[in-house]
Scaffold this motif. Structure first.
Motif, mmCIF file in Angstrom:
data_model
loop_
_atom_site.group_PDB
_atom_site.id
_atom_site.type_symbol
_atom_site.label_atom_id
_atom_site.label_comp_id
_atom_site.label_asym_id
_atom_site.label_seq_id
_atom_site.Cartn_x
_atom_site.Cartn_y
_atom_site.Cartn_z
ATOM 1 N N LYS A 123 -2.471 -1.236 -6.684
ATOM 2 C CA LYS A 123 -3.149 -1.764 -5.496
ATOM 3 C C LYS A 123 -2.258 -2.788 -4.792
ATOM 4 C CE LYS A 123 -7.842 -1.093 -7.283
ATOM 5 N NZ LYS A 123 -9.111 -1.750 -7.673
ATOM 6 N N ALA A 124 -2.375 -2.835 -3.478
ATOM 7 C CA ALA A 124 -1.578 -3.772 -2.679
ATOM 8 C C ALA A 124 -1.830 -5.199 -3.145
ATOM 9 C CB ALA A 124 -1.939 -3.637 -1.208
ATOM 10 N N ASN A 128 -2.355 -5.142 3.075
ATOM 11 C CA ASN A 128 -1.616 -4.002 2.524
ATOM 12 C C ASN A 128 -0.401 -4.431 1.705
ATOM 13 O OD1 ASN A 128 0.370 -4.719 4.383
ATOM 14 N ND2 ASN A 128 -0.099 -3.063 5.812
ATOM 15 N N ARG A 166 0.828 -1.205 0.000
ATOM 16 C CA ARG A 166 0.000 0.000 0.000
ATOM 17 C C ARG A 166 0.867 1.260 0.000
ATOM 18 N NH1 ARG A 166 -3.751 -0.159 4.745
ATOM 19 N NH2 ARG A 166 -4.772 -1.754 3.488
#
Length: 470
Positions: free
Chosen positions: A162-163, A298, A130
């Motif tokens: 995106k994580a 994350n 993240r």
């Protein structure tokens, strides 16, 4: 019988042809080496015959200009910071992750195909966490912001990472991005490839595969690398696993018989593995101790209590902020010769004797001296991926092999080697490549979890712990 004789003669002819090819290839290599040697000699001679005005200018960049002016450090720098193969003095320990015999034999065979071997060393993979931007991802291979800006200008979707998404990329012989694979989701993959016009062409793949969670367990036989390969993990997944564990365990020093368990999500197409996958969690037991690395939503890895595994880095290796006399600049030119002399670090203008502070826990890999360039310098290994280098020191306060904690003094700054005045030259390396110490996304920063996120993680960790029991 005649047929056998003919076959034997044909085999001899083939062997003779092969020997001839090898002979001529060797001869070509010798001739090429001779040409390159002559070329280097000619270049060195041309540099040696600089006109007197330029020669006088160059005196300012040599050891003869070591004056005692207290302000001489304010614009100090050096144009000879490239480390030479041999040191004048050296104290060194080997902290590299040695390849297992099987992997080494494969590499040795590949070295016969020189071009292909070069490409293999320039392949990288990374799992997004993240807050990552494309520049953070590509910086893992030493690429500057210009590459990510160029890609995003053509394909704005690359701004929204995106994580958990994965990247795999290859650099060409000029250390430029040649191929980028972006695993957007389990159903979509995007490929960006450099074409002859210097632009990136995009290919979007809609995937019709299935993803399956697998638990792989085993004992170390020979090495962790070999053991994981035998269970079906590929190099990218093994690299992801080693990176997740790098702050806890040196995987190269695991012992035969140590237990390991891996939770991995992998892609199957027609019941066959495609090579895509993600390491969700790892459990290793060595010397009676258990080590876990479990991936949160994350994208980062934590231990089973939800504590950060990665070590935090300070931005600069000094007690207080100092003036930068020469910034990181891969395209910097020598003021006299006009040739590109990349500046792979940052120069801090500080007086002789200023303490150098270690920015993160590490092991001293090398303490050495090179009179014709870096002067007295120190190399510190922080993990499998991260390494820092300190040059032009007046005195080392540590020895090779010594473990040092963040904040401890490791040296005093100086004006040794070839430089224009007292300063500290500081380099930050990721995967063996120099990156800008002042802009790189430092490991361990912003890695904590909010309360709700941590609660969700602990549930996930309990499930992973049950699956990875021995």
């Amino acid at each position: 019988m005649v047929q056998h004789v003919k076959l034997a003669r044909e085999r001899r002819r083939r062997k003779s042809r092969i020997k001839a090819v090898i002979f001529f290839f060797g001869l070509l290599c010798i001739i090429t080496g001779g040409i390159l040697t002559l070329k280097n000699t000619a270049e060195n001679e041309s540099l040696a015959t600089v006109d007197p005005s330029i020669e006088n200018q160059y005196q300012a960049l040599t050891l003869t200009e070591k004056n005692n002016d207290p302000n001489s450090h304010l614009d100090a720098t050096s144009y000879d910071d490239e480390l030479l193969p041999e040191d004048d003095e050296v104290d060194q320990v080997d902290l590299s992750d040695k390849l297992p015999e099987e992997a080494q034999s494969i590499i040795d065979e590949l070295l016969d195909a020189i071009g292909q071997a070069k490409r293999i060393t320039d392949q990288f993979s990374y799992t997004v966490v993240r807050g990552d931007k494309l520049s953070d991802v590509l910086e893992m291979s030493g690429l500057e912001d210009e590459t990510s800006k160029k890609l995003i200008a053509s394909y704005p979707e690359l701004k929204n990472l995106k994580a958990g998404q994965q990247f795999y990329w290859i650099l060409n012989n000029e250390n430029e991005l040649e191929y980028l694979n972006w695993l957007v989701s389990e159903k979509e993959e995007r490929i960006y490839e450099l074409n002859d016009t210097g632009k990136f062409a995009r290919q979007i793949l809609e995937k019709k595969s299935i993803w399956q969670r697998d638990v792989l367990k085993g004992k170390i036989e020979g090495s962790l690398y070999t053991s994981l390969r035998n269970l079906g993990l590929n190099n990218r997944q093994i690299n992801q696993l080693s990176t997740a564990l790098q702050w806890q365990v040196n995987v190269a020093r695991l012992s035969k018989g140590d237990n390991f368990a891996v939770l991995v999500t992998r892609e199957y197409l027609d019941n066959k593995l495609t090579g895509q996958g993600n390491v969700d969690a790892i459990h290793i037991m060595t010397n009676g101790k258990s080590y876990y690395a479990i991936q949160a939503d994350n994208g980062r890895y934590y231990n089973r209590q939800g504590e950060t595994i990665g070590k935090g880095f300070a931005r600069i290796p000094l007690q207080r902020q100092a003036r930068i006399s020469s910034p990181f600049n891969p395209a910097r030119r020598h003021p006299v010769t006009g040739r590109v002399r990349p500046h792979k670090g940052v120069d801090f203008a500080v007086p002789v004797g200023t303490p150098v502070i270690l920015p993160a826990d590490g092991i001293v890999e090398k303490v050495a001296y090179q009179a014709g360039g870096a002067g007295r310098y120190i190399v510190v290994r922080h993990s499998r991926e991260y390494q820092t280098i300190y040059m032009h020191l007046s005195k080392s306060l540590v020895k090779a092999g010594q473990s040092v904690k963040r904040g401890e003094r490791i040296a005093l700054t100086g004006n040794t080697g070839i430089s224009t005045g007292a300063h500290l030259h500081y380099e930050f390396h990721i995967n063996g490549r120099a990156v800008n110490p002042m802009t790189v996304k430092l490991p361990g920063t912003n890695s904590g979890m909010a309360d709700k996120e941590r609660k969700n993680f602990l549930v996930k960790a309990k499930s992973a712990e049950r699956l990875l029991k021995f």
